[in-house]
Write a protein that holds these residues in place. Structure first.
Motif, mmCIF file in Angstrom:
data_model
loop_
_atom_site.group_PDB
_atom_site.id
_atom_site.type_symbol
_atom_site.label_atom_id
_atom_site.label_comp_id
_atom_site.label_asym_id
_atom_site.label_seq_id
_atom_site.Cartn_x
_atom_site.Cartn_y
_atom_site.Cartn_z
ATOM 1 N N GLU A 1 0.770 -1.289 -0.158
ATOM 2 C CA GLU A 1 0.091 0.021 0.156
ATOM 3 C C GLU A 1 1.012 1.283 -0.276
ATOM 4 N N ASN A 2 2.157 1.286 0.286
ATOM 5 C CA ASN A 2 2.933 2.162 0.377
ATOM 6 C C ASN A 2 3.680 2.574 -0.601
ATOM 7 N N GLU A 3 3.622 1.866 -1.583
ATOM 8 C CA GLU A 3 4.230 1.912 -3.105
ATOM 9 C C GLU A 3 3.668 3.169 -3.710
ATOM 10 N N PRO A 4 4.320 3.916 -4.399
ATOM 11 C CA PRO A 4 3.636 5.221 -5.015
ATOM 12 C C PRO A 4 2.845 4.611 -6.263
ATOM 13 N N THR A 5 1.961 5.671 -6.774
ATOM 14 C CA THR A 5 1.331 5.084 -8.107
ATOM 15 C C THR A 5 2.103 5.293 -9.332
ATOM 16 N N THR A 6 3.198 5.959 -9.083
ATOM 17 C CA THR A 6 4.036 5.966 -10.456
ATOM 18 C C THR A 6 4.613 4.746 -10.687
ATOM 19 N N THR A 7 4.970 4.021 -9.636
ATOM 20 C CA THR A 7 5.383 2.607 -9.746
ATOM 21 C C THR A 7 4.447 1.412 -9.619
ATOM 22 N N LEU A 8 3.878 0.723 -10.440
ATOM 23 C CA LEU A 8 3.052 -0.315 -10.367
ATOM 24 C C LEU A 8 3.423 -1.721 -10.954
ATOM 25 N N LYS A 9 2.849 -2.757 -10.559
ATOM 26 C CA LYS A 9 3.718 -4.025 -11.171
ATOM 27 C C LYS A 9 2.660 -4.973 -11.184
ATOM 28 N N LEU A 10 3.191 -5.980 -12.133
ATOM 29 C CA LEU A 10 2.175 -7.181 -12.376
ATOM 30 C C LEU A 10 2.925 -8.608 -12.079
ATOM 31 N N ASN A 11 2.409 -9.500 -11.226
ATOM 32 C CA ASN A 11 3.274 -10.844 -11.144
ATOM 33 C C ASN A 11 3.107 -11.530 -12.311
ATOM 34 N N SER B 1 10.088 -0.272 -24.983
ATOM 35 C CA SER B 1 10.280 1.049 -25.433
ATOM 36 C C SER B 1 9.622 1.900 -24.712
ATOM 37 N N SER B 2 9.953 3.272 -24.422
ATOM 38 C CA SER B 2 9.142 4.160 -23.807
ATOM 39 C C SER B 2 7.750 4.399 -24.481
ATOM 40 N N PHE B 3 6.730 4.338 -23.561
ATOM 41 C CA PHE B 3 5.352 4.626 -23.707
ATOM 42 C C PHE B 3 5.255 6.286 -23.757
ATOM 43 N N PRO B 4 4.075 6.758 -24.037
ATOM 44 C CA PRO B 4 3.791 8.072 -24.107
ATOM 45 C C PRO B 4 4.161 8.865 -22.827
ATOM 46 N N GLY B 5 4.764 9.775 -22.721
ATOM 47 C CA GLY B 5 5.306 10.498 -21.415
ATOM 48 C C GLY B 5 6.579 9.995 -20.838
ATOM 49 N N SER C 1 7.481 3.297 -18.937
ATOM 50 C CA SER C 1 8.011 2.186 -19.531
ATOM 51 C C SER C 1 7.888 0.915 -18.365
ATOM 52 N N ALA C 2 8.056 -0.285 -19.047
ATOM 53 C CA ALA C 2 7.888 -1.520 -18.208
ATOM 54 C C ALA C 2 9.258 -2.361 -18.311
ATOM 55 N N GLN C 3 9.638 -2.801 -16.946
ATOM 56 C CA GLN C 3 10.814 -3.796 -17.261
ATOM 57 C C GLN C 3 10.601 -5.014 -16.313
ATOM 58 N N VAL C 4 11.284 -6.038 -16.647
ATOM 59 C CA VAL C 4 11.228 -7.360 -15.893
ATOM 60 C C VAL C 4 12.083 -7.199 -14.707
ATOM 61 N N GLU C 5 11.774 -7.461 -13.726
ATOM 62 C CA GLU C 5 12.531 -7.441 -12.330
ATOM 63 C C GLU C 5 12.160 -8.680 -11.706
ATOM 64 N N ASP D 1 10.063 -11.822 -10.802
ATOM 65 C CA ASP D 1 8.804 -12.416 -11.161
ATOM 66 C C ASP D 1 7.896 -11.226 -11.389
ATOM 67 N N TRP D 2 8.348 -10.072 -11.584
ATOM 68 C CA TRP D 2 7.533 -8.876 -11.602
ATOM 69 C C TRP D 2 7.859 -8.177 -12.946
ATOM 70 N N ILE D 3 6.799 -7.455 -13.432
ATOM 71 C CA ILE D 3 6.729 -6.623 -14.530
ATOM 72 C C ILE D 3 6.557 -5.233 -13.790
ATOM 73 N N ILE D 4 7.436 -4.388 -13.754
ATOM 74 C CA ILE D 4 7.426 -2.885 -12.959
ATOM 75 C C ILE D 4 7.133 -1.935 -14.126
ATOM 76 N N TRP D 5 5.994 -1.097 -13.836
ATOM 77 C CA TRP D 5 5.844 0.052 -14.555
ATOM 78 C C TRP D 5 6.314 1.199 -14.168
ATOM 79 N N ARG D 6 6.907 2.076 -14.744
ATOM 80 C CA ARG D 6 7.297 3.267 -14.293
ATOM 81 C C ARG D 6 6.795 4.453 -15.102
#
Length: 336
Positions: free
Chosen positions: A254-264, A313-317, A320-324, A326-331
């Motif tokens: 819950e403490n993670e910022p909304t600018t960094t979301l992720k998928l398992n 590749s970078s999305f608008p603005g 981007s998303a990166q594999v870390e 078991d996670w796909i991290i969205w920034r």
């Protein structure tokens, strides 16, 4: 019903549709979008004729695009509303637009604004089976999945507290034309609908007549049935994808910022490709405000099986998303 002598097959069809699909509750405020053409005037007259049975509080809303060909149209529709003794609401565009998509988007915004301001629970539009067939072909030509092919659904949320309803999706344009002629309704002939520079008009004037002549005289009905079958499929898939997405995002702090979301990735791998794509599309609608396209969905989907540290590749603005692991991290930006 007091108007039983004027009861026609199209009256009976609409009455039955409203009952079976529970589209409009009785005794509620109902705002009808009227463009002045045959379909919207047909719908308005039908609802007026059914009003003694359903006890709605009916009103007309008109959206003025300020197109040159529509000069005098708003006054014409206001006079129609006065002749029927029902309220009339007008919204005028701030600027003139010739884009089909932009005009449509503004109309829905304007209708939602009127409905919320004057507390109408329903906005009713006169989209017909013919419109549905045109939309299926239009979206198919542009390239779409089943979502685009099932578009023009019977109802959907328009804005908070307001439902958009389309009760004529089993009625053809030929039937609305016959009705307005029988009822002597004052149809406004729209020059815009004859302009073949617009794709939908070309489909209406050239493509569908060709298909009727050379392939299937009932092509509008066939395409309408296809859209209706796909609608149920889409509802099921969207529900399943929502469950998958919620599971894949469920381990976030819950403490993670909304600018960094992720998928398992481990959870996403358990699902079929169709659900993966839908879950990722839902995810993208959460993390980025702009419209999501097929290439963006595929870029994230590829990361489910990609090696560690792989990234899009970078999305608008600059997002981007990166594999870390078991996670796909969205920034949301390169700096986050």
């Amino acid at each position: 019903m007091s108007q039983r002598s004027d009861w026609t097959l199209i009256h009976a069809h609409l009455h039955q549709t409203l009952q079976q699909r529970q589209l409009l509750a009785p005794s509620r405020p109902v705002l009808v979008a009227v463009s002045g053409g045959q379909d919207s005037l047909c719908l308005m007259k039908l609802l007026l004729d059914l009003q003694p049975k359903w006890k709605w509080q009916l009103a007309i809303a008109h959206c003025d695009h300020r197109w040159p060909a529509d000069k005098g149209l708003a006054d014409h529709i206001e006079q129609v509303a006065q002749s029927w003794a029902i309220p009339f609401y007008l919204e005028i565009a701030d600027q003139v637009t010739t884009s089909e998509g932009a005009a449509r988007q503004w109309r829905y915004q304007a209708l939602g604004k009127i409905a919320q301001t004057y507390q109408y629970q329903y906005v009713v539009t006169a989209h017909t089976q013919s419109d549905r067939a045109e939309t299926v072909l239009y979206n198919l030509i542009r390239g779409t999945g089943v979502d685009g092919l099932q578009s023009l659904t019977w109802q959907r949320p328009l804005v908070a507290g307001v439902q958009l309803v389309r009760p004529l999706l089993e009625v053809t344009r030929r039937e609305t034309g016959e009705f307005v002629e029988q009822q002597h309704l004052p149809v406004w002939l729209d020059a815009y609908n004859q302009d073949l520079r617009y794709a939908r008009n070309r489909i209406r004037q050239e493509v569908l007549p060709y298909l009727k002549t050379h392939f299937n005289p009932r092509v509008e009905t066939a395409l309408g049935h296809t859209a209706e079958l796909l609608r149920a499929d889409v509802e099921y898939l969207e529900t399943a994808a929502r469950s998958l997405r919620e599971q894949a995002m469920g381990s976030m702090s819950e403490n993670e910022p909304t600018t960094t979301l992720k998928l398992n990735r481990l959870i996403l791998r358990q699902a079929d490709l169709a659900l993966q794509r839908r879950a990722i599309r839902q995810f993208l609608t959460i993390v980025q405000p702009k419209a999501t396209n097929f290439e963006q969905i595929e870029a994230i989907t590829a990361l489910i099986e990609a090696p560690n540290r792989s990234r899009t590749s970078s999305f608008p603005g600059g997002a981007s998303a990166q594999v870390e692991g078991d996670w796909i991290i969205w920034r949301n930006s390169q700096g986050d």
